[in-house]
Scaffold this motif. Structure first.
Motif, short mmCIF file in Angstrom:
data_model
loop_
_atom_site.label_atom_id
_atom_site.label_comp_id
_atom_site.label_asym_id
_atom_site.label_seq_id
_atom_site.Cartn_x
_atom_site.Cartn_y
_atom_site.Cartn_z
N LEU A 143 28.01 42.34 29.80
CA LEU A 143 27.12 42.38 30.94
C LEU A 143 25.69 42.61 30.64
O LEU A 143 24.71 42.24 31.13
CB LEU A 143 27.64 43.45 31.90
N ALA A 146 36.51 48.02 27.84
CA ALA A 146 35.55 48.52 28.53
C ALA A 146 34.19 48.53 27.75
O ALA A 146 32.99 48.11 28.37
CB ALA A 146 35.62 50.03 28.83
N ILE A 147 34.19 48.95 26.47
CA ILE A 147 33.13 48.96 25.72
C ILE A 147 32.38 47.54 25.47
O ILE A 147 31.10 47.33 25.80
CB ILE A 147 33.24 49.41 24.36
N LEU A 170 35.05 38.44 32.96
CA LEU A 170 34.26 39.45 33.87
C LEU A 170 33.92 38.66 35.17
O LEU A 170 33.80 39.48 36.16
CB LEU A 170 33.19 39.87 33.00
N ILE A 218 39.20 47.74 34.06
CA ILE A 218 39.71 47.69 32.61
C ILE A 218 39.98 49.12 32.21
O ILE A 218 39.04 50.07 32.21
CB ILE A 218 38.48 46.86 31.98
N ALA A 221 33.18 44.94 27.43
CA ALA A 221 32.56 44.26 28.75
C ALA A 221 31.27 44.85 29.15
O ALA A 221 30.62 44.01 29.68
CB ALA A 221 33.72 44.90 29.92
N ARG A 222 30.95 45.98 28.88
CA ARG A 222 29.77 46.64 29.37
C ARG A 222 28.63 46.05 28.43
O ARG A 222 27.59 45.56 28.91
CB ARG A 222 29.57 47.96 29.09
N GLU A 267 25.32 49.91 24.09
CA GLU A 267 25.04 48.67 24.53
C GLU A 267 23.97 47.96 23.62
O GLU A 267 23.98 46.94 23.74
CB GLU A 267 24.51 48.82 25.85
N SER A 286 41.35 49.54 28.86
CA SER A 286 41.21 49.63 27.46
C SER A 286 39.84 50.09 27.26
O SER A 286 38.91 49.61 27.68
CB SER A 286 41.34 48.05 26.95
N ARG A 287 39.81 51.03 26.20
CA ARG A 287 38.58 51.73 25.95
C ARG A 287 37.60 50.52 25.07
O ARG A 287 36.34 50.46 25.56
CB ARG A 287 38.69 52.78 24.92
#
Lengths: 417, 417
Positions: free
Chosen positions: B187, B180-181, B162, B174, B183-184, B129, B176-177
């Motif tokens: 956020l 997901a990375i 999102l 989600i 998206a996180r 992140e 997709s790896r």
């Protein structure tokens, strides 16, 4: 023909109304193969408006005469969800296996009686070419009395088909075992197909025991380059006439189909059968959309079978990885059955709420990484469980992505709650 | 961009004219992923008018860091006919594997650079992140210089996606790896997707090294019940805009697609991509037409992939039996690659004379029971040979039908000569 309570159970399993089931049977859009001499735990309906069914072939041969091995295959096929089984024994003494199947199997049994007739003729007269109709008739009667539920009858291959074949080259020739036996018999004896000449007599027997007739496609293409050719279509036209004969006698009937078909002809083949055979249920072997996948023909068959079922085929015959190479073993049977189940389920989930829900449920559990709940919903939970590798026993992610599991990352985001 | 002699070789392999190849490249209907820092033995063209190509994913992870095991998988994938490989290493040190692939592989290599960037950020700052665009940029530059041929770039997932996902439930979220990375990251950092914001910069790098961009579908459905939903379509619309940006910069581009799609939506998905992304080559992962086949998802994928390719998908990503369950082993890779090859070949034989002829030839040899000649034409001759069981070494029939071999019976009839 069938008791109301019996039909009610079938309708319930199919998630349709009793009246719909009765209508489809009345209109000959569906069959329930079940010899009236016996009962089985899992009878099935095959036809339009019902879930796609699959059949698994087993059987001993002179080279593989091990009956108990075949019974193990039967059990594995049933575990993996096969709806019916055909005993294609040839060469060896088939009656021992058949009797065991009838005694123990919970699913309907089909046979190709000409196989046993040919073996008997060979024993009695030295060669199958010396087979009399009496010999065929005795076999049919015996198998009917024993409790076989459906007979594959190759009545569509005729003397003129062979004339045509002589003058019009085909890559694969005749790949149907029953078709080849009958072709050879007709040429040696210079007579018409005895299963065609005596079709009415066979129907009387079928009527007496409520045996369903599965009209065999002796002239199915055995190579992509033979697909949808004149021979195949001419036989289909004969089968269309015979379908009507069955119905006039009150005999349940389905029609068998190819075989090897390129992708762009599968839809046409299904529509053609439904048209020419007046909507009789269609039972397809494959079809395989390519000939280069020996060792993996269960996959080719799953591709062709899915497309066929999508366009209206009702009954899929399992093809195993051993097809074109050897007699299948129990692993081949499992791989083949699951491949066909994938085909059937992919189509069924579009048509039946319960199948759609089952499919949605597994995705739901998967997204939540509730592994133990997904397994019972998979087609082969034994394999899924044995494959699944967690990082640590306590963890809920697998070795595919480790801690970079997309599902777990998204879980932390509170996007799905 | 490419030399004439280079293109001539590709055209020859594809059995098309040089001018057709040049036209398709000029019109952006096709890409040749090849970093200009290197040469490879088997470059490929991916796009309309060419044979369907397949890609195999390999890669180490913190749980499976064995580089030599991955190199064995690469060799097996190439033996079985994979046209490209993606190194999806994550968690472990991926650069060792990548360098080995670049040194040894004869086929194009793709990566998802955000994976390495995330791992580096974690090492440097404690968590992915905390990844800065600088960190992503350094990774992109390093991989470009090393010789990666195509990059999957997930620029289509945006902050508003999102928001939408929060308010519209999805079964699979989600999957997709990369998705997901990102998206996180978005956020946590309350910022827009850095791969979207810096797309032009990335394109300059891609242009410099002639790296093809594969626009990732971070929001692809990961469950049948999410298929063709608003999220998926909105992302596709963003990708359509980015495709135009690539072309304006003279960067080769293809678009990635789902995922999990029911049979009755596959054709629509292909046509939608071709329309919304202006005819850019389409690279699909699966699609899987059912979610219940864990352990056999190579078969589901072969079914969906065949239908997708039939309707115009150009590039199929191999799905292995291990999908959804574990990191694949070498056997999984082989099973997956062959399944995808069946899909590709089933479509190619309809479009290319040489593929049709190869297919016809094997049937010809099969009908003549010339076993040894069939094997080199099968997709996996090692398996076909190991499966094949003859009755006697001297004989030309197999254990499936024994002496009741239909082909041998028909041979005696002189019908095919």
């Amino acid at each position: 023909m069938f008791k109301k309570s019996f039909l009610k159970n079938i309708a319930k399993k199919e998630k349709v109304s009793l009246s719909f089931l009765e209508k489809q049977l009345r209109n000959n859009k569906a069959v329930i193969p079940l010899n009236n001499q016996k009962e089985i735990k899992n009878p099935v309906v095959i036809g339009d408006g019902f879930k796609v069914k699959i059949n698994t072939n087993i059987g001993v041969s002179s080279e593989k005469p091990n009956v108990s091995e075949e019974m193990k295959k039967l059990k594995e096929a049933i575990r993996c969800g096969s709806d019916a089984v055909m005993d294609l024994s040839i060469g060896a003494k088939p009656s021992i296996l058949r009797k065991q199947i009838i005694k123990q199997s919970i699913i309907p049994l089909g046979t190709v009686p000409i196989y046993e007739a040919a073996v008997n003729a060979e024993k009695k007269n030295g060669s199958f070419e010396q087979m009399s109709f009496d010999c065929i008739w005795e076999t049919l009667k015996k198998q009917a009395q024993e409790g076989v539920d459906f007979f594959t009858i190759h009545s569509g291959i005729l003397k003129n088909s062979l004339e045509y074949l002589k003058n019009n080259k085909r890559t694969g020739g005749i790949v149907s075992r029953g078709g080849a036996i009958l072709a050879r018999w007709m040429l040696v004896n210079k007579q018409e197909n005895p299963l065609y000449l005596n079709f009415d007599k066979i129907l009387n027997l079928a009527k007496k025991y409520n045996i369903s007739i599965s009209l065999g496609d002796a002239l199915r293409p055995g190579a992509i380059s033979d697909s949808t050719d004149n021979l195949q279509i001419s036989e289909l036209q004969v089968l269309g006439e015979l379908v009507k004969k069955c119905w006039r006698k009150g005999v349940q009937v389905m029609v068998e189909g190819p075989g090897h078909i390129p992708l762009n002809e599968i839809e046409t083949n299904i529509k053609l059968e439904k048209k020419i055979c007046h909507g009789a249920p269609f039972y397809v072997l494959g079809p395989l959309p390519t000939d280069v996948a020996a060792g993996y023909d269960h996959i080719s068959s799953a591709i062709g079978g899915t497309i066929a079922a999508y366009y209206g085929a009702n009954f899929l015959c399992v093809v195993t990885p051993a097809e074109h190479l050897r007699h299948p073993d129990i692993n081949d049977i499992r791989e083949g059955v699951i491949a066909s189940k994938i085909a059937a389920h992919s189509v069924d989930l579009l048509r039946f709420k319960d199948e759609w829900e089952k499919n949605r449920k597994i995705s739901d559990y998967r997204a939540q990484r509730k592994w133990q709940k997904t397994f019972p919903l998979t087609l082969d939970q034994k394999k899924a469980k044995s494959y699944h590798q967690k990082i640590k026993p306590s963890d809920d992610i697998c070795t595919m992505c480790g801690k970079f599991c997309s599902l777990k990352i998204i879980d932390k985001c509170d996007l799905l709650k």
